[in-house]
Design a protein around this motif. Structure first.
Motif: not given
Length: 189
Positions: A19-38
């Motif tokens: 059977i042709i099947d898939y499993i995928g992976g992901f990694a996302v962020t919205t935190g790059i550069g947040i330290e400067e703001i904080i």
């Protein structure tokens, strides 16, 4: 009510099944550069803005992961091309497929993030790093798997016995003590 014992592997076709099947992976962020703001708000002693920036970044990271899952379902893998759900249906997760993540009930072992990050080359591709305890940095990051099986669903692993911890440790080729520490909240004896 009898609950079945489930594994995420139950929702992936074995390689030798044909059977042709898939499993995928992901990694996302919205935190790059947040330290400067904080840092700016810390200097101003503006705790409310610090909380809001962190909360907004966390929510945006989850929204980004959810949007990527939608693109996988409707476009990249295309197993749900006709999907047209309103917000309420999305919140109820009425779409096919799941996106489980290490550290959550169906996959409680945080050490699996290392495997995922290695496969994705996540640090180079996203700027997200893992701490020695497998927390993601920046904190406003989400990672996990995409599983498209039509019957896939979220579940809790539940309590496990010492023999299961030992078996798991042997399979992972890790020290029994380290895995026992990681699993101590799940040992049901």
């Amino acid at each position: 009510m009898i609950c079945p014992y489930l594994s995420l592997a139950d929702f992936i076709a074995p390689k030798d099944s044909g059977i042709i099947d898939y499993i995928g992976g992901f990694a996302v962020t919205t935190g790059i550069g947040i330290e400067e703001i904080i840092n700016k708000y810390e200097i101003e002693h503006d705790d409310y803005s610090i909380i809001m920036v962190k909360a907004l970044a966390d929510r945006l990271a989850e929204a980004f992961a959810e949007k990527m899952h939608e693109l996988v379902r409707k476009e990249y893998w295309g197993y749900s091309k006709e999907e047209n759900l309103d917000n309420a249906a999305l919140v109820r997760e009425e779409y096919p497929g799941i996106r489980p993540a290490p550290g959550y009930p169906a996959q409680p072992d945080h050490t699996e993030k290392k495997v995922l990050f290695d496969l994705l080359d996540a640090e180079n591709n996203t700027g997200i790093t893992l701490t020695e305890n497998y927390a993601m940095y920046p904190a406003s990051s989400v990672s996990g798997l995409y599983i498209s099986h039509p019957e896939s669903r979220y579940f809790n692993i539940g309590k496990i016995d010492r023999d299961q911890v030992k078996d798991y440790a042997n399979k992972k080729r890790n020290e029994h003590r380290r895995n026992r520490k990681m699993a101590n909240t799940r040992i049901g004896i």
